[in-house]
Design an enzyme around this catalytic site. Structure first.
Site: not given
Length: 480
Positions: A210, A248
């Site tokens: 991720e 993110c």
């Protein structure tokens, strides 16, 4: 190293015993996580404030609430998820039955990130537990208060024979990566993700990465924006309201038509002032840089004279408090670092285009982002964005909310990562779907065996074409 090897041996023995496979064990651990976040909510708030300056409302929205939602969802569904699923079997196999059986992978390693140090540790852990694995959780050393909390508190609630928290810095991560795992789940930067893949390749260990990326927000022309005020509020909240840009999936830059730039900048300024006051540094509703290293990294982005010249709002810094003001940059050079690397902070470039349709080519000229946000009511443009770009996700007319939806997979593509989790997708990430086929000894299909002849070739050809009538006629000697 010896202590680590002993811990891993204990975990593997626990998994081998079959203890973690039972639905009772899985549900007990999920309930324990719910008990933990209920009992320790105030302690969690304090730890998140120490590490990142997060307000309790932000901490609950992005951390505690996320974990509670995820654990509750998994607890309600895990028994259904782990049940074997029947698979249709071709008539040629009759009599036979098939099923797909989810089974745990074994001993998994979860390497968490610092920007959401509770949810990005416990959310993957929930998936690993739901799938029946033994787990080592390595929190980020860059959020020391949260790391210490997890290390001290999880063993009081969870089965320490099957789930262990190991603290430490990069040297500990390197030691962990020397061992063989059945799965590695990593949240962090693309650079470190490459190191994880290299280490995992030595043991052919599957990984879920991720990562991040430069997530754009496309702002369509005014005639295609039914509510520009709502759009700006969501942009400001999504950029600075989620760990002050250290997310993110946060907005990395905005793409807008040149004719709309002045309206956009003034609207952003008004909303920043409304949310964070005349001096955001005095606001308790905005987080700070996680540490001096990341503060310096962000300051260096602004040191480029070309970037400094593009500042149209903000730009002030306080090194002692690790605070950087929400900062707007108008058309910084595209070859500057601020446009070449993920910002992961409170700087927001605004890139102007002659026509908003050019945004598709602009996005496609860069690495695939983790998320694309687009504010528009133009259905044709929406279809173009979905069809002509590649990203981990696309969200229209909002930001960040896709992360909270357990029925949608969360993950990247290309440099923004690979693999997916959340809800059932987390369970699948930490499971192996084993195919199980059961057949009878009767009837025996002789044409599958040598010696070969023309009849057997015809039989096999018909079988692969699912021509069951032709097979029957061939066996009855009525088809040549």
């Amino acid at each position: 190293m010896a202590e680590l090897q002993e811990s891993l041996a204990e975990l593997r023995q626990t998994f081998k015993s079959g203890k973690t496979r039972s639905v009772a064990w899985r549900k007990n651990q999920l309930r324990a996580i719910l008990d933990l976040i209920r009992d320790k909510e105030e302690v969690i708030f304090e730890a998140l404030h120490q590490d990142l300056g997060k307000h309790p409302v932000e901490a609950y929205r992005d951390e505690v609430g996320v974990v509670k939602k995820s654990a509750t969802h998994s607890l309600s569904n895990v028994e259904k998820w782990m049940a074997p699923k029947k698979a249709p079997i071709p008539l040629l196999f009759f009599p036979a039955k098939g099923e797909v059986l989810p089974e745990p992978l074994g001993l998994v390693l979860i390497l968490a990130s610092w920007n959401f140090p509770l949810s990005l540790a416990l959310d993957p852990l929930i998936g690993a537990i739901s799938a029946g694995n033994a787990v080592v959780l390595k929190p980020s050393e860059h959020a020391p208060a949260c790391s210490s909390f997890l290390a001290k508190t999880l063993p009081l609630y969870l089965d320490n024979d099957a789930i262990k928290v190991i603290e430490g810095g990069a040297d500990v991560s390197e030691q962990l990566l020397q061992h063989k795992w059945d799965k590695i789940f990593f949240t962090g930067s693309p650079r470190v993700g490459g190191l994880i893949m290299t280490a995992a390749a030595k043991h052919l260990t599957p990984v879920t990465l991720e990562l991040g990326g430069k997530c754009p927000a496309i702002l369509d022309s005014l005639e295609n924006l039914p509510d520009i005020k709502a759009a700006i509020k969501r942009i400001v909240g999504g950029k600075w309201g989620a760990c002050n840009g250290q997310a993110c999936i946060g907005i990395d830059y905005i793409l807008v038509e040149d004719k709309l730039k002045s309206t956009l900048i003034e609207s952003l300024k008004r909303t920043i002032h409304k949310f964070y006051g005349e001096n955001p540094q005095n606001s308790d509703s905005i987080a700070r840089a996680v540490n001096k290293h990341h503060f310096e990294r962000l300051r260096n982005l602004l040191k480029d004279p070309r970037v400094a010249a593009s500042i149209v709002h903000g730009g002030s810094l306080d090194e002692e408090k690790l605070f950087i003001e929400p900062t707007l940059l108008l058309n910084p050079p595209l070859d500057a670092d601020v446009m070449g690397e993920e910002i992961f902070g409170p700087l927001l470039p605004i890139i102007t285009l002659e026509n908003i349709q050019e945004s598709i080519d602009f996005i496609n000229s860069r690495p695939k982002p983790l998320a694309i946000y687009a504010f528009t009511k133009d259905e044709t443009f929406k279809r173009q964005i979905v069809a002509e770009t590649s990203s981990g996700s696309v969200t229209f007319n909002d930001v960040l909310v896709q992360f909270l939806c357990d029925t949608l997979p969360f993950g990247g593509v290309g440099q923004s990562g690979f693999g997916r989790y959340h809800g059932k997708f987390s369970f699948d990430t930490f499971s192996h779907e084993k195919a199980v086929l059961q057949r009878s000894f009767f009837p025996e299909i002789e044409p599958r065996y040598p010696p070969w002849n023309g009849f057997k070739l015809k039989f096999i050809r018909l079988a692969y074409n699912f021509d069951y009538l032709g097979l029957l006629l061939l066996l009855l000697g009525l088809k040549r």
